[in-house]
Write a protein that holds these residues in place. Structure first.
Motif: not given
Length: 310
Positions: A213, A220-222, A250-251, A279-281, A285
């Motif tokens: 990740g 970025t995550y969204q 998680n975030q 944020d964390y992806t 994804y």
């Protein structure tokens, strides 16, 4: 002894900042690697144990400059592993071992500097004539990759997010416009709307974590979620010195960092504003990571981390 150590740590921090000021395009981790190589050259230690302690103290001083900077932490840790992990150093006299450490430090710095060019060469192959990309924020490695595509006479266009609150998307749009690339800016909240017209998403990363990740600019995550929903390829370009020994679930597991945001004068003071910078992806994804170690699947990152740190 304490005064000498403090003076050396002040010196490494000063050299680090001077390198960044002299070359704004230099990556933070590369500046740290160069400064740490200088610590070896200037060290007055008489033993490997003493030199390793000076290096660890200097790395800690650099990380205190920005305790939440993931790429800085990863770069320092990788440098320490790369320069001191060879058992051959134990078989040489200290002067020879020190020279070998300086050589390895310079080699690591040179490799890190070349990383961006390597990624640009590998990643430009994903840019097809007439394709439409979406990118988020200002990433030097993404810009280098797109510059390489332009130099190869590939025609493409780019959607760039606004990148609030620091305006990094505007900086990216200006750089692409200088290259003659057709650019369209889209509001951060308009990504899902724009993705219908996009062929692929290409972003940078502040850090690549152990499960493949990435940690990157907020939003970025969204974007990754929207890209997954619309079956759009999601690629990340990142240098291997950003591979970090972190495993967020998680975030809330991310190092906390906030940046100031102007929400206007009419918002009541009682309203709280939550503005994390990143944020964390999760790896599910991400289709591929374009790195100086090659084009990797997220699942391959843990293997590469083992090779880097063992």
């Amino acid at each position: 002894m304490f005064d000498i150590a403090v003076g050396m740590n002040d010196s490494v921090v000063r050299e680090f900042h001077e390198a960044l000021n002299k070359s704004p395009d230099m990556a933070v981790a590369v500046a740290a690697i160069r400064a740490l190589t200088g610590v070896i050259s200037n060290s007055s230690a008489q033993t490997m144990m003493g030199l390793e302690k000076e290096l660890k103290d200097a790395a800690a001083a650099l990380q205190r400059c920005n305790p939440t900077a993931i790429s800085l932490k990863a770069g320092c840790e990788l440098f320490l592993r790369y320069t001191t992990r060879t058992s051959a150093l134990e078989l040489e006299d200290f002067s020879a071992a020190k020279r070998r450490l300086i050589e390895r430090g310079k080699q690591f710095a040179d490799t890190s500097i070349r990383a961006r060019a390597t990624i640009a060469e590998l990643g430009a192959r994903f840019i097809r004539p007439g394709c439409v990309l979406l990118t988020h924020g200002m990433s030097r490695v993404v810009l280098a990759l797109l510059q390489r595509a332009v130099a190869s006479n590939i025609n493409f266009s780019v959607y760039v997010t606004e990148g609030r609150p620091d305006g990094t998307g505007q900086a990216m749009a200006r750089e692409l416009d200088k290259l003659g690339v057709p650019v369209t800016m889209v509001l951060d909240s308009g990504v899902a709307y724009a993705l219908e017209r996009v062929d692929l998403v290409l972003l940078g990363a502040e850090g690549v974590v152990e499960n493949g990740g990435v940690i990157n600019k907020l939003g970025t995550y969204q974007i990754a979620l929207c890209a997954k929903s619309l079956n759009k390829p999601f690629y990340v370009a990142a240098e291997s010195y950003k591979f970090a020994r972190l495993y967020p679930l998680n975030q809330q597991d991310l190092p906390l960092e906030h940046k100031p945001v102007d929400v206007g004068p009419l918002l009541p003071r009682s309203v709280a504003v939550d503005n994390p910078s990143r944020d964390y992806t999760p790896p599910a994804y991400i289709n591929l990571l374009v790195t100086d170690l090659g084009v990797l699947t997220p699942a391959a990152v843990s293997d590469e981390l083992i090779q880097l740190y063992v």
